[in-house]
Design an enzyme around this catalytic site. Sequence first.
Site, PDB file in Angstrom:
ATOM      1  N   PRO A  25       1.125  -7.531  10.654  1.00 48.11           N
ATOM      2  CA  PRO A  25       1.381  -6.304   9.884  1.00 48.11           C
ATOM      3  C   PRO A  25       1.131  -5.071  10.739  1.00 48.11           C
ATOM      4  O   PRO A  25       0.103  -4.981  11.423  1.00 48.11           O
ATOM      5  CB  PRO A  25       0.378  -6.395   8.734  1.00 48.11           C
ATOM      6  CG  PRO A  25      -0.669  -7.359   9.181  1.00 48.11           C
ATOM      7  CD  PRO A  25       0.003  -8.309  10.126  1.00 48.11           C
ATOM      8  N   LEU A  26       2.069  -4.138  10.712  1.00 46.86           N
ATOM      9  CA  LEU A  26       1.968  -2.911  11.512  1.00 46.86           C
ATOM     10  C   LEU A  26       2.354  -1.711  10.658  1.00 46.86           C
ATOM     11  O   LEU A  26       3.541  -1.557  10.315  1.00 46.86           O
ATOM     12  CB  LEU A  26       2.910  -2.980  12.721  1.00 46.86           C
ATOM     13  CG  LEU A  26       2.548  -3.966  13.839  1.00 46.86           C
ATOM     14  CD1 LEU A  26       3.705  -4.071  14.828  1.00 46.86           C
ATOM     15  CD2 LEU A  26       1.267  -3.542  14.546  1.00 46.86           C
ATOM     16  N   THR A  27       1.396  -0.895  10.317  1.00 47.24           N
ATOM     17  CA  THR A  27       1.676   0.363   9.634  1.00 47.24           C
ATOM     18  C   THR A  27       2.443   1.263  10.589  1.00 47.24           C
ATOM     19  O   THR A  27       1.961   1.548  11.682  1.00 47.24           O
ATOM     20  CB  THR A  27       0.351   1.015   9.200  1.00 47.24           C
ATOM     21  OG1 THR A  27      -0.224   0.194   8.192  1.00 47.24           O
ATOM     22  CG2 THR A  27       0.566   2.422   8.670  1.00 47.24           C
ATOM     23  N   ALA A  58       0.980  -2.803   5.835  1.00 45.72           N
ATOM     24  CA  ALA A  58       0.135  -2.676   4.656  1.00 45.72           C
ATOM     25  C   ALA A  58       0.859  -1.838   3.598  1.00 45.72           C
ATOM     26  O   ALA A  58       1.403  -0.778   3.901  1.00 45.72           O
ATOM     27  CB  ALA A  58      -1.180  -2.025   5.036  1.00 45.72           C
ATOM     28  N   GLN A 100       2.292  -7.359   2.656  1.00 42.95           N
ATOM     29  CA  GLN A 100       0.831  -7.276   2.792  1.00 42.95           C
ATOM     30  C   GLN A 100       0.301  -6.300   1.740  1.00 42.95           C
ATOM     31  O   GLN A 100       0.593  -5.101   1.775  1.00 42.95           O
ATOM     32  CB  GLN A 100       0.411  -6.818   4.189  1.00 42.95           C
ATOM     33  CG  GLN A 100      -1.105  -7.028   4.359  1.00 42.95           C
ATOM     34  CD  GLN A 100      -1.684  -6.421   5.622  1.00 42.95           C
ATOM     35  OE1 GLN A 100      -1.366  -5.293   5.961  1.00 42.95           O
ATOM     36  NE2 GLN A 100      -2.559  -7.155   6.283  1.00 42.95           N
ATOM     37  N   TYR A 189     -10.847  -2.238   4.602  1.00 44.49           N
ATOM     38  CA  TYR A 189     -10.279  -1.746   3.336  1.00 44.49           C
ATOM     39  C   TYR A 189     -11.040  -2.369   2.155  1.00 44.49           C
ATOM     40  O   TYR A 189     -12.053  -3.028   2.347  1.00 44.49           O
ATOM     41  CB  TYR A 189      -8.767  -1.989   3.322  1.00 44.49           C
ATOM     42  CG  TYR A 189      -8.100  -1.164   4.409  1.00 44.49           C
ATOM     43  CD1 TYR A 189      -8.158   0.229   4.364  1.00 44.49           C
ATOM     44  CD2 TYR A 189      -7.489  -1.765   5.509  1.00 44.49           C
ATOM     45  CE1 TYR A 189      -7.593   1.004   5.380  1.00 44.49           C
ATOM     46  CE2 TYR A 189      -6.930  -0.988   6.523  1.00 44.49           C
ATOM     47  CZ  TYR A 189      -6.984   0.394   6.449  1.00 44.49           C
ATOM     48  OH  TYR A 189      -6.443   1.160   7.460  1.00 44.49           O
ATOM     49  N   ARG A 236      -5.728 -12.112   4.855  1.00 46.83           N
ATOM     50  CA  ARG A 236      -6.097 -11.639   6.197  1.00 46.83           C
ATOM     51  C   ARG A 236      -7.552 -11.160   6.197  1.00 46.83           C
ATOM     52  O   ARG A 236      -7.953 -10.418   5.292  1.00 46.83           O
ATOM     53  CB  ARG A 236      -5.170 -10.499   6.620  1.00 46.83           C
ATOM     54  CG  ARG A 236      -5.322 -10.160   8.094  1.00 46.83           C
ATOM     55  CD  ARG A 236      -4.215  -9.254   8.611  1.00 46.83           C
ATOM     56  NE  ARG A 236      -3.895  -9.627   9.986  1.00 46.83           N
ATOM     57  CZ  ARG A 236      -3.678  -8.752  10.967  1.00 46.83           C
ATOM     58  NH1 ARG A 236      -3.702  -7.463  10.734  1.00 46.83           N
ATOM     59  NH2 ARG A 236      -3.408  -9.170  12.191  1.00 46.83           N
ATOM     60  N   SER A 305      -4.845  -9.624  20.605  1.00 49.03           N
ATOM     61  CA  SER A 305      -4.696  -9.539  22.065  1.00 49.03           C
ATOM     62  C   SER A 305      -4.142 -10.798  22.704  1.00 49.03           C
ATOM     63  O   SER A 305      -4.482 -11.103  23.848  1.00 49.03           O
ATOM     64  CB  SER A 305      -6.030  -9.161  22.722  1.00 49.03           C
ATOM     65  OG  SER A 305      -6.496  -7.938  22.218  1.00 49.03           O
TER      66      SER A 305
END
Length: 368
Positions: A25-27, A58, A100, A189, A236, A305
């Site tokens: 997931p990438l905002t 997200a 997500q 969160y 997650r 990573s």
Amino acid sequence: MSRSSLFTPVELGALRLSNRIVMAPLTRARADVNHVPTAMMAEYYAQRADCGLIISEATAVDPQGMGWYRAPGIWNEDMVTGWRVVTDAVHQSGGQILAQLWHMGRLVLPDYLDGRLPMGPSPIAGEGETFAPRPAGDDSLFLPMKPYVVPREMTQDDIDKVVSAYGRAAANALSAGFDGVEIHGANGYIIDQFLQSKTNHRTDNYGGPLGNRLRLLSEIVAAVTEVIEPGRVGLRISPTSERKGMGDEDPGTLAQAIGELCSTFGLAYVHLIEPIASGFMEKPANPVMERLRASYDGAVIQNGSFDGDTAAAFIDGKQADAISFGRPYIANPDLVRRFADELPLATPNFDYAYVGDETGYTDYPTWR
Ligand SMILES: Cc1cc2nc3c(=O)[nH]c(=O)nc-3n(C[C@H](O)[C@H](O)[C@H](O)COP(=O)(O)O)c2cc1C
């Protein structure tokens, strides 16, 4: 070394992946200012649809949990309609995508709440600062930053409303054509705020002993799996991350307990963020992956990573069932092919990570 194991199919619950490369997931903040997904988001996700599974950025379940300029939500009909365009584009390109589901809890700035305070398990502010909304008339590239504030302590009624919001959002995700959902229990969160001892000082049924700190997560998982089969629901987590003022007295035991909970509900997978190399996040002193694997009988997606070689080594070593990639997906829409053919990876321009439109978003080329 051989990377062939990355390109073998795998089942995560009811989800069948054609390869073990997952888009993390990438905002990217390319929704409109009302948090409705846009056409460029459909193009961006479709460009990346050949991975085994896409986890969406997200996506807020409720306005109270939304504190990010131009991030998407999934609480109203316009949002469902916008997401439908995205999921159709991904499916037409042969991919699959989970939503997500996100609530920022204490990390929402009052600027997003008409000046009201955000809410959290306890009146303890997050550490650091975050993006404030763009002021009217401001056309600079970057957003202003403001420090996190002390939230108000949630009442039982607040908690019940958050749980219901997750259930409604899960139903909306199905209406929008998603293949399932990932519950965002990571990165400081709301769920993480209840799970970790440093941010949860409650003395009621939701705080204190670990069993109580797990209660919000357990209620949310129950609400979501009432509308979506558990084999299409993932979770997650990042129990060892101390970013934004997080911390737990015993992350290994926390991870083990989360694994047991996910086994009980029969979830599709647990998505563990635990960086094995430095970079975006620090490597934890005492990784919890083994404790999670021992307590959880489902699939694990590992994140943090990885590159093509380390990912294949993890799959070969049975340390994970799939590996997710975040930053590599920003500038490499054809990451699957680049890994397969051992091609060099393009470097992202982080100026456009969280702001802008098509530039630095849909305009990264595939390998020539
Ligand atoms: C631009 C950006 C946006 C991110 N947005 C989210 C998000 O919406 N939800 C989430 O769970 N993690 C988010 N993350 C974390 C990534 O999913 C991932 O955990 C992190 O980048 C480490 O993986 P990597 O080393 O493969 O990049 C984000 C990271 C970056 C760099």
